[in-house]
Design an enzyme around this catalytic site. Sequence first.
Site, mmCIF file in Angstrom:
data_model
loop_
_atom_site.group_PDB
_atom_site.id
_atom_site.type_symbol
_atom_site.label_atom_id
_atom_site.label_comp_id
_atom_site.label_asym_id
_atom_site.label_seq_id
_atom_site.Cartn_x
_atom_site.Cartn_y
_atom_site.Cartn_z
ATOM 1 N N GLU A 56 72.454 -35.830 10.523
ATOM 2 C CA GLU A 56 73.177 -35.515 9.264
ATOM 3 C C GLU A 56 72.638 -36.309 8.070
ATOM 4 O O GLU A 56 73.396 -36.957 7.339
ATOM 5 C CB GLU A 56 74.686 -35.749 9.452
ATOM 6 N N GLU B 88 76.314 -30.067 17.187
ATOM 7 C CA GLU B 88 77.695 -30.569 17.085
ATOM 8 C C GLU B 88 78.581 -29.388 16.722
ATOM 9 O O GLU B 88 78.382 -28.766 15.671
ATOM 10 C CB GLU B 88 77.830 -31.662 16.018
HETATM 11 O O1 AHR Z 1 80.855 -36.190 16.257
HETATM 12 C C1 AHR Z 1 81.439 -37.085 15.383
HETATM 13 C C2 AHR Z 1 80.628 -37.254 14.100
HETATM 14 O O2 AHR Z 1 80.653 -36.049 13.367
HETATM 15 C C3 AHR Z 1 79.172 -37.532 14.289
HETATM 16 O O3 AHR Z 1 78.918 -38.894 14.427
HETATM 17 C C4 AHR Z 1 78.561 -37.019 13.031
HETATM 18 O O4 AHR Z 1 77.248 -36.578 13.236
HETATM 19 C C5 AHR Z 1 79.494 -35.920 12.587
HETATM 20 O O5 AHR Z 1 79.827 -36.039 11.245
#
Ligand code: AHR
Length: 501
Positions: A173, A293
């Site tokens: 990210e 994610e």
């Molecule tokens: O999964 C939790 C968090 O969400 C991770 O660390 C990040 O990549 C995202 O914002």
Amino acid sequence: MLKARMTLDCEYRTGSLDRRVFGSFIEHLGRAVYTGIYEPGHPSADEEGFRKDVVELVKDLNVPIIRYPGGNFVSGYNWEDGVGPKEKRPKKLDLAWRSIEPNEVGINEFASWSRKVNSEVMMAINLGTRDVDAARNIVEYCNYPGGSYYSDLRKLHGVKEPHNIKVWCLGNEMDGPWQIGHKTAVEYGRIAAESAKVMKWVDPDIELVVCGSSNPWMPTYPEWEYTVLDLTYEYIDYISMHIYYHKRPEDDTLTFVARAIDMDNFIKTVASICDVIKAKKRSKKTVNISFDEWNVWYHSSGRDREVKPWQFAPPLCEEDYTVEDAILFGSMLITLLKNADRVKIACLAQLVNVIAPITTEKGGIAFKRTIYYPFMHASNLAKGDVLTTLIDSPKYDCKLYTDVPYVEGVAVYNDENKEIVVFAINKSLEESSLLELNIVNDTEYRSIEHMILRDDDIYASNTLSNPDRVKPVSRMIGINDYKKIEIELPKFSWNVLRLIP
Ligand code: AHR
């Protein structure tokens, strides 16, 4: 009762399903590692301190690949802190989650745990505070057989064979201002390209995931994808996508469970940008998507604000998933499967305690949240090719969308045993729906099993005191009217239907 119709032809396929879409994620965050997967002294701990009860639950989920060690955590992480004798490892401040990181678990321990749960490691490198040098060294440590400084260091640490980690994430990210070492698209694209280049010089067999946007609401989306891909296209294999849905106070249930419509649009847009850059570069390579994610995430936000900083393994991001969440979650899973031609890796974020299908009690039990079940069904039963699935369903309008189908689904066909598995949800709160399966090829099919996840209370969840409140039921059925299989999807339910010739 509603009536929906799904038309299937085993010859008409969207794409072959890469098993890695059933990946997951463990971050050094909250209680994911410490008191999650690792708890020396727990009654079920093995000789390395890993909880065997958790290992069993993860094995049943059949997770082929697990992303590690972050997440936001990785952007401040020095991988060298987590290797070598445990007593010499430094205790550090993790600035991402404002916690204490003791580094008791690092790459070698995590790789060992991954083998116990039959998974591969998907390793993320730090491109927040670190650079090309650390990027090449970690690949040498993990994947080079021996006879060089870092590979011999690994051996000195007791790990003779290389880990041979295949998939690597180039940071996390990096478009987000919350990220340690946040970068502009050009800053990130350049460091990602140079890191990718040398990582592949160390090990040409690895596959690399470049960071896409953190979500489609980022102000830099989708220029970020365009610029980053333009700078990295020749060195990388996948672009990452992330999405979490939360239920806003103004969202009613029908709006909330329709959110995966956005996820589908997001995938199609990012795939298009990959293809624009492919054309621009006159490249023969197709860059695919690592949706590394995804989940529903909102129950814990209020509680997390009360958690004091600088604790070891604080209870962060612990979600009490409901049946309502499991329906949206199922719809997100169906969306990933429907895009099997472009989504080749996906990671349910996360796996244990943190926004997770599995919750542990420190010193106590481990149990399954509602979202455990749709994931387990899909991961164990979706094998082969995703069929191009046409559904004709009654529709509804809600606050954010119009013409949302009540019944949504996808079918997967396994060439080896000729089995078709249908995953379907009925979003109606009022009515069950008949689902007619119209299988147009010559083979006659019959249904053998129908699994259903539902509850009279859509806000029901599994808790420490009632861990089996919500669980699926399975019906063995033998409908033999081959050409017209009809199945009843109860109101507001997740369904799996197995069909054999
Ligand atoms: O999964 C939790 C968090 O969400 C991770 O660390 C990040 O990549 C995202 O914002």
